[in-house]
Design a protein around this motif. Structure first.
Motif, short mmCIF file in Angstrom:
data_model
loop_
_atom_site.label_atom_id
_atom_site.label_comp_id
_atom_site.label_asym_id
_atom_site.label_seq_id
_atom_site.Cartn_x
_atom_site.Cartn_y
_atom_site.Cartn_z
N VAL A 1 6.03 16.03 38.40
CA VAL A 1 7.23 16.54 37.74
C VAL A 1 7.13 18.05 37.56
CG1 VAL A 1 7.67 14.38 36.50
CG2 VAL A 1 6.34 16.17 35.41
N ILE B 1 13.26 15.76 31.04
CA ILE B 1 12.86 15.04 32.25
C ILE B 1 13.17 13.57 32.04
CG2 ILE B 1 10.93 14.42 33.76
CD1 ILE B 1 9.51 16.95 32.71
N TYR C 1 16.27 15.65 36.24
CA TYR C 1 16.01 16.75 35.31
C TYR C 1 17.31 17.16 34.64
CZ TYR C 1 11.62 17.15 37.86
OH TYR C 1 10.42 16.89 38.42
#
Length: 73
Positions: free
Chosen positions: A6, A26, A35
């Motif tokens: 991520v 997130i 996102y």
């Protein structure tokens, strides 16, 4: 379970035609990573959930993982 990569919250990313935004949240689901990105359009602040496939210049990806206790079901 494989670690998920991520982009950290607070990172600056590019979306669309050179729009720069900042990741504010997130979301991780079975279908992938999304996102919440916030950016300014003139004097208007815009926030939208963006697919990981729509984000460019994401060189700051970091792996994360979740611990699973052995013997629990």
């Amino acid at each position: 379970m494989e670690p998920v990569e991520v982009i950290p919250v607070g990172s600056t990313v590019s979306i669309g035609d050179g729009i720069e935004g900042r990741i504010t949240q997130i979301g991780i689901s079975a279908s992938g990573v999304t996102y919440e990105v916030t950016w300014w359009n003139g004097r208007t602040r815009v926030t939208a959930w963006i697919s990981e496939l729509e984000i460019e210049n994401a060189a700051t990806r970091q792996p994360i993982g979740f611990a699973q206790e052995v013997g629990t079901e």
